[in-house]
Write an enzyme that holds these catalytic residues in place. Structure first.
Site, mmCIF file in Angstrom:
data_model
loop_
_atom_site.group_PDB
_atom_site.id
_atom_site.type_symbol
_atom_site.label_atom_id
_atom_site.label_comp_id
_atom_site.label_asym_id
_atom_site.label_seq_id
_atom_site.Cartn_x
_atom_site.Cartn_y
_atom_site.Cartn_z
ATOM 1 N N ASP A 69 0.820 -1.209 0.000
ATOM 2 C CA ASP A 69 0.000 0.000 0.000
ATOM 3 C C ASP A 69 0.857 1.263 0.000
ATOM 4 O O ASP A 69 0.343 2.367 -0.227
ATOM 5 C CB ASP A 69 -0.966 0.020 1.188
ATOM 6 N N GLU A 70 2.159 1.120 0.207
ATOM 7 C CA GLU A 70 3.027 2.300 0.242
ATOM 8 C C GLU A 70 3.141 2.983 -1.118
ATOM 9 O O GLU A 70 3.549 4.146 -1.196
ATOM 10 C CB GLU A 70 4.413 1.938 0.779
ATOM 11 N N TYR A 130 11.998 2.813 -1.715
ATOM 12 C CA TYR A 130 11.334 1.506 -1.687
ATOM 13 C C TYR A 130 9.981 1.559 -2.375
ATOM 14 O O TYR A 130 9.700 0.771 -3.294
ATOM 15 C CB TYR A 130 11.159 1.019 -0.250
#
Length: 361
Positions: A134-135, A167
């Protein structure tokens, strides 16, 4: 059914492998490079199964990937291999670009070449399931920023991408590649985006295992900023069930969000762990006294929260664990598995912890 699982020695990947071997009749080919967070001890309970095979290989190695597809003839791919720690991506982003973007590209091409040679029936049933985070969506409004009684938004499958860290940017890039291979080449892909996982066999650099182990060792419990960052917590075995449901029942071309319906502030998670340890392994002073606040990390998202209605409505999946039941199971697992913990805590891990946390004041 034979499923090729990349990153099957990692935290979520090993939970997926254990779930498939223990709860289905399907076979698994586990492809893992065995970097610092990969640990075959996490698969000790299933490694002797006739339905389990292991390939020590790097997803960036095109020759190895082509050989593995040709040799094992999988019916589906579950792609979990990734560099996944935000803090490491800030200090060393190159590995994240290489594994998460280039590695996904190499794997997609190996899968496409293999898939294109299948007969029509096998082509139709084949799935390339890409497991993401979900990031990629960035962050959501925090309760501190909301008007009274205003409903706070959740991440949905149509939320625009706005990654904040190297990331999450690398995972967003890999998501786009997977969808492009569906649209351009017809490869039957599926993407899932999950919230924060926790549970057994978690490498002790992430918040929950780090806090448990530091507490037991009498070390400081580092909290970024004020600890008011909010995350949705998903028990890893619930996630493994969801991923298997998606790869076996999900529709090609779709995206499914997977969440635990457990929004918690980081400080509240830490306090819960301290209170559980006070109950289970009490000492003279409360574990809460070990909490220390450290400088926040750059670009730290304030809130993540998943709307998991689609997977519930279309595929019938719901989490079985509440945060309260799952965190108790997690604490009890770490208390009962000290040998596993000691074996993963190498000198490399220790030096990284010192560099990342002890230098923050």
């Amino acid at each position: 059914m034979k499923i090729l699982v990349t990153g099957g020695a990692g935290f979520i990947g090993s939970a997926v492998v254990r779930h498939i071997i223990n709860n289905t009749q399907d076979s698994v080919v586990n492809v893992d490079k065995l970097t610092y967070a990969g640990n075959l001890e996490s698969l000790a309970d299933v490694s002797d199964s006739e339905r389990y095979a292991f390939e020590h290989a790097d997803i960036c190695d095109a020759v190895a990937m082509s050989r593995i597809f040709a040799q094992h003839q999988p019916d589906a791919v579950m792609h979990l291999a990734a560099e996944s720690h935000v803090d490491r991506s800030i200090t060393g982003p190159a590995a994240f670009i290489e594994t998460n973007i280039v590695g996904t590209y190499v794997l997609l091409e190996a899968a496409r070449n293999y898939w294109s040679a299948l007969n029509d029936e096998k082509k139709k049933s084949f799935r390339f399931h890409h497991i993401s985070t979900d990031e990629v969506y960035g962050d959501l409004p925090h309760p501190d920023e909301a008007n009274n009684n205003e409903a706070l938004p959740l991440f949905t499958e149509t939320t625009a991408y706005a990654p904040s860290s190297p990331y999450s940017a690398s995972k967003a890039s890999s998501d786009h590649l997977v969808r492009a291979w569906k649209r351009t080449y017809g490869l039957p892909t599926i993407v899932t985006n999950c919230s924060n996982n926790y549970g057994p066999y978690h490498f002790p650099e992430k918040l929950i295992p780090l806090v448990i182990l530091n507490a037991l060792e009498g070390k400081a419990l580092p909290i970024y900023g004020k600890g008011d960052q909010i995350r949705d917590w998903l028990y890893v075995e619930d996630h493994a069930r969801a991923l298997y449901t998606v790869v076996t029942e999900g529709k090609a071309g779709e995206t499914y969000n997977i969440g635990g319906h457990n929004e918690k502030k980081n400080i509240d998670v830490v306090l819960t762990i301290c209170d559980l340890l006070d109950e289970i392994v009490p000492k003279e002073k409360s574990y809460r006294e070990q909490i220390t606040y450290v400088a926040d990390r750059p670009g730290h998202d304030r809130r993540y929260a998943i709307d998991a209605d689609k997977i519930s409505r279309e595929l019938g999946w719901k989490p079985q664990e509440t945060f309260e039941s799952g965190i108790r199971k997690t604490v009890e697992w770490y208390l009962a598995n000290t040998n596993w913990v000691e074996n993963v805590k190498s000198g490399t891990y220790q030096s990284w912890i010192e560099q990342n946390y002890e230098g923050r004041q």
